[in-house]
Design an enzyme around this catalytic site. Structure first.
Site, PDB file in Angstrom:
ATOM      1  N   ASP A 133      15.278  -3.827  49.105  1.00 43.35           N
ATOM      2  CA  ASP A 133      16.312  -3.261  49.947  1.00 43.35           C
ATOM      3  C   ASP A 133      16.071  -1.809  50.366  1.00 43.35           C
ATOM      4  O   ASP A 133      16.996  -1.129  50.787  1.00 43.35           O
ATOM      5  CB  ASP A 133      17.665  -3.375  49.207  1.00 43.35           C
ATOM      6  N   CYS A 190      34.068 -24.598  57.716  1.00 40.93           N
ATOM      7  CA  CYS A 190      34.778 -23.578  56.930  1.00 40.93           C
ATOM      8  C   CYS A 190      34.715 -22.215  57.608  1.00 40.93           C
ATOM      9  O   CYS A 190      33.672 -21.789  58.103  1.00 40.93           O
ATOM     10  CB  CYS A 190      34.159 -23.491  55.536  1.00 40.93           C
ATOM     11  N   CYS A 193      35.406 -17.068  54.995  1.00 46.26           N
ATOM     12  CA  CYS A 193      34.893 -15.696  54.964  1.00 46.26           C
ATOM     13  C   CYS A 193      35.354 -14.907  56.177  1.00 46.26           C
ATOM     14  O   CYS A 193      35.706 -13.718  56.068  1.00 46.26           O
ATOM     15  CB  CYS A 193      33.369 -15.696  54.862  1.00 46.26           C
ATOM     16  N   CYS A 243      34.789 -11.070  51.944  1.00 46.70           N
ATOM     17  CA  CYS A 243      34.181 -12.260  52.561  1.00 46.70           C
ATOM     18  C   CYS A 243      33.346 -13.041  51.552  1.00 46.70           C
ATOM     19  O   CYS A 243      33.291 -14.276  51.601  1.00 46.70           O
ATOM     20  CB  CYS A 243      33.360 -11.884  53.793  1.00 46.70           C
ATOM     21  N   CYS A 247      34.322 -17.316  49.669  1.00 46.13           N
ATOM     22  CA  CYS A 247      33.446 -18.464  49.926  1.00 46.13           C
ATOM     23  C   CYS A 247      33.612 -19.561  48.872  1.00 46.13           C
ATOM     24  O   CYS A 247      33.447 -19.311  47.671  1.00 46.13           O
ATOM     25  CB  CYS A 247      31.992 -18.010  49.965  1.00 46.13           C
TER      26      CYS A 247
END
Length: 346
Positions: A133, A190, A193, A243, A247
């Protein structure tokens, strides 16, 4: 022989603490270059100018290190032991993203990757580079290509086996190893989120406008937050898990094995009143080794003051008033805004 090497890498990485890993080619995500270019062209990256820098590397992992032949993507769970949404309903407390409730994951994951990488070199030769990252690497598309999961409608990676709560690390290697099949998208109809986002940061499924994302606004954005968005921040002071927590795939989330990811008791739901009294030295000491330290005291206080303004709690008024003359213009602006909000309540 390459299949045996691959299995040995899997066994070693899992013994090191990684829950899952997959293999892909550096050139296995050709579509991300156009997606990234469109994202930046629309300004959805906000102040994150680095997303436009070295776009040729970010949009083409094969160009980052041309000698690499295989990318190994590894997942390490940080699943919380508590309900991360409980604090969102406690307006006098601060909501801190689960990943930032203890040690900085960058250091932990990178050390694990380096140990696996050194073992690979000693065992099979070749060269490696590891990333967590902090380099122009598109980890989520690569992880999807390596079969670890798919990018959900909130653009984060989801896994049938791991849910939402896991970090990603990458090992680029010059070894040519068998690859995995890309994961299928399993969001279906779905929209949990998308519906959970307090700031409507998703213009459409599978699209994010960072300029409205609470994680971006509380971590990456350096100046004052636009006034219409301040009230929507609620009590989030560093990041946002709304979010992710919404889930349904999290019913498959696996327990975190690394104790340094276990939440510090004082960071699960700290009182806003106790977060306004830090000086710079106190702030750095309190958050030593924690991701929050990197945003600095001023941005931290700005976020806390927005949360105080949203608290509807007159008892917090003196804590906001104490910063109306702060030397940092962004902090003093946030304090005056909070005072105005709480005073108008009376």
């Amino acid at each position: 022989m390459t299949a045996e090497i691959r299995q040995a890498i899997i066994d070693t990485a899992q013994n090191e603490g990684f829950a899952q890993l997959g293999f892909c080619r550096p050139d296995s995500v050709p579509e991300i270059a156009n997606r990234l270019e469109s994202f930046v062209a629309q300004g959805r990256h906000g102040d994150m100018g680095w997303m436009g820098d070295r776009m040729n590397w970010r949009g083409n992992p094969a160009a980052l290190w041309p000698e690499s032949r295989t990318v190994i993507m590894l997942a390490e769970p940080y699943t919380p032991a508590h309900d991360p949404m409980q604090v969102v309903g406690m307006p006098d407390r601060a909501a801190i993203s689960v990943y930032a409730q203890n040690r900085d994951y960058h250091d932990i994951v990178k050390k694990r990757l380096k140990r696996v990488g050194r073992w690979m070199i000693d065992s099979f030769g070749g060269e490696i580079k590891v990333f967590v990252d902090t380099a122009p690497v598109m980890e989520k598309p690569l992880a999807a290509a390596a079969g670890l999961g798919w990018q959900g409608k909130h653009t984060n990676l989801l896994s049938r086996e791991l849910g939402s709560w896991f970090f990603l690390g990458a090992i680029f290697t010059t070894l040519e190893l068998p690859t995995d099949r890309p994961a299928d998208e399993n969001c279906g109809s779905c929209t949990a989120c998308l519906d959970a986002c307090p700031t409507d940061a998703f213009p459409a499924p599978f699209q994010l406008d960072a300029r409205r994302c609470i994680s971006y606004l509380t971590i990456e954005h350096k100046g004052p937050v636009d006034e219409p968005l301040r009230s929507q921040l609620g009590n989030h002071i560093y990041g946002c898990d709304d979010c992710l927590a919404a889930c349904p795939w999290n019913k498959f989330a696996v327990e975190a094995s690394e104790m340094r990811y276990a939440a510090r008791a004082d960071l699960v739901a700290p009182r806003l009143a106790e977060l306004t009294g830090f000086d710079d030295a106190g702030f750095r000491a309190h958050f030593s080794g924690n991701p929050i330290k990197r945003i600095g005291l001023s941005r931290f206080l700005r976020n806390v003051l927005y949360a105080i303004g949203n608290s509807d709690d007159p008892a917090l008024l003196p804590h906001a008033q104490a910063h109306t003359e702060n030397d940092d213009a962004v902090v003093s602006d946030a304090a005056r805004w909070a005072v105005g909000k709480l005073s108008s309540r009376d």
